[in-house]
Design a protein around this motif. Structure first.
Motif, short mmCIF file in Angstrom:
data_model
loop_
_atom_site.label_atom_id
_atom_site.label_comp_id
_atom_site.label_asym_id
_atom_site.label_seq_id
_atom_site.Cartn_x
_atom_site.Cartn_y
_atom_site.Cartn_z
N ARG A 1 0.83 -1.20 0.00
CA ARG A 1 0.00 0.00 0.00
C ARG A 1 0.86 1.25 0.00
N TRP A 2 1.89 1.24 0.86
CA TRP A 2 2.74 2.42 0.95
C TRP A 2 3.57 2.64 -0.31
N VAL A 3 3.98 1.57 -0.98
CA VAL A 3 4.68 1.74 -2.26
C VAL A 3 3.77 2.47 -3.24
N GLN A 4 2.52 2.00 -3.35
CA GLN A 4 1.56 2.64 -4.26
C GLN A 4 1.32 4.10 -3.86
N PHE A 5 1.13 4.34 -2.57
CA PHE A 5 0.90 5.69 -2.07
C PHE A 5 2.07 6.61 -2.42
N LEU A 6 3.27 6.16 -2.13
CA LEU A 6 4.46 6.98 -2.38
C LEU A 6 4.67 7.23 -3.87
N LYS A 7 4.39 6.23 -4.69
CA LYS A 7 4.54 6.40 -6.14
C LYS A 7 3.57 7.46 -6.66
N THR A 8 2.34 7.50 -6.12
CA THR A 8 1.38 8.52 -6.57
C THR A 8 1.83 9.92 -6.15
N LYS A 9 2.69 10.01 -5.14
CA LYS A 9 3.21 11.30 -4.68
C LYS A 9 4.52 11.67 -5.37
N GLY A 10 4.98 10.82 -6.30
CA GLY A 10 6.17 11.14 -7.07
C GLY A 10 7.49 10.62 -6.52
N PHE A 11 7.45 9.77 -5.50
CA PHE A 11 8.67 9.23 -4.92
C PHE A 11 9.18 8.03 -5.73
N SER A 12 10.48 7.84 -5.70
CA SER A 12 11.04 6.57 -6.16
C SER A 12 11.21 5.70 -4.92
N VAL A 13 10.87 4.41 -5.05
CA VAL A 13 10.80 3.53 -3.89
C VAL A 13 11.47 2.20 -4.21
N SER A 14 12.30 1.72 -3.30
CA SER A 14 12.84 0.37 -3.36
C SER A 14 12.35 -0.39 -2.14
N VAL A 15 12.30 -1.72 -2.26
CA VAL A 15 11.82 -2.57 -1.16
C VAL A 15 12.77 -3.75 -0.99
N ILE A 16 13.05 -4.07 0.26
CA ILE A 16 13.73 -5.31 0.63
C ILE A 16 12.77 -6.09 1.50
N LYS A 17 12.64 -7.39 1.23
CA LYS A 17 11.80 -8.25 2.07
C LYS A 17 12.66 -9.37 2.64
#
Length: 170
Positions: free
Chosen positions: A20-36
């Motif tokens: 959810r937060w990846v989608q939210f941040l992308k709509t705000k123009g952020f670039s996002v990486s994730v480690i699981k």
């Protein structure tokens, strides 16, 4: 780059919240990486590997320490080892994202959002370092900022926006 861990026990909602937060941040123009952090252990754990007949798996089985496959607009990187947490962060940071979300790795240093389903889980996790938000403790008095339900998505998104500084670039 700002870094935020989302931690908790199995089925606490970590993957749902990170997605959810990846989608939210992308709509705000952020670039996002994730480690699981994959919770299963052993050689390759239960990670789903590519089909045995693919070229990348042939390289992997032949002993390649690293196999990179590029095509169709994506890249797949396979390491024939378990890298350190610091190395994983370097890999996830190679495109210099604005934000790195980390699912798991609760024992590593870093700001943490802790998701719990009940007070017993909270009792086990409340000693973690650098807790910045607790999600899911409804009736117990705690000394950390909290959102009582993981279903309160607007409060979760608002918290994340404030954590980012309310700007389109952290």
């Amino acid at each position: 780059m700002k870094i935020l861990h989302v931690v908790g026990f199995k089925n606490s909602g970590k993957t749902t919240l990170v997605s959810r937060w990846v989608q939210f941040l992308k709509t705000k123009g952020f670039s996002v990486s994730v480690i699981k952090q994959h919770g299963h252990h052993g050689k390759h754990g239960s990670l789903k590997m590519p089909d045995e007949n693919t070229d990348s798996m042939q390289f992997f089985r032949s002993g390649a320490d690293l196999s990179i496959v590029s095509g169709g607009g994506t890249v797949q990187i396979m390491l024939n080892e378990t890298p350190s947490f610091e190395r994983l962060k370097k890999l996830a940071s190679m495109d210099q994202p604005d934000i790195l979300l980390i699912e798991g790795f609760k024992e590593e240093a870093g700001s943490k959002v802790v998701l719990v389903k009940n007070e017993v889980e909270w009792d086990e996790l409340n000693g973690l370092n650098n807790i910045v938000l607790v999600v899911g403790v409804e009736n117990k008095s705690i000394s950390f900022p909290r959102i009582r339900s993981r279903e309160n998505v607007s409060a979760l998104d608002n918290w994340l926006w404030e954590w980012c500084g309310g700007e389109a670039s952290c």
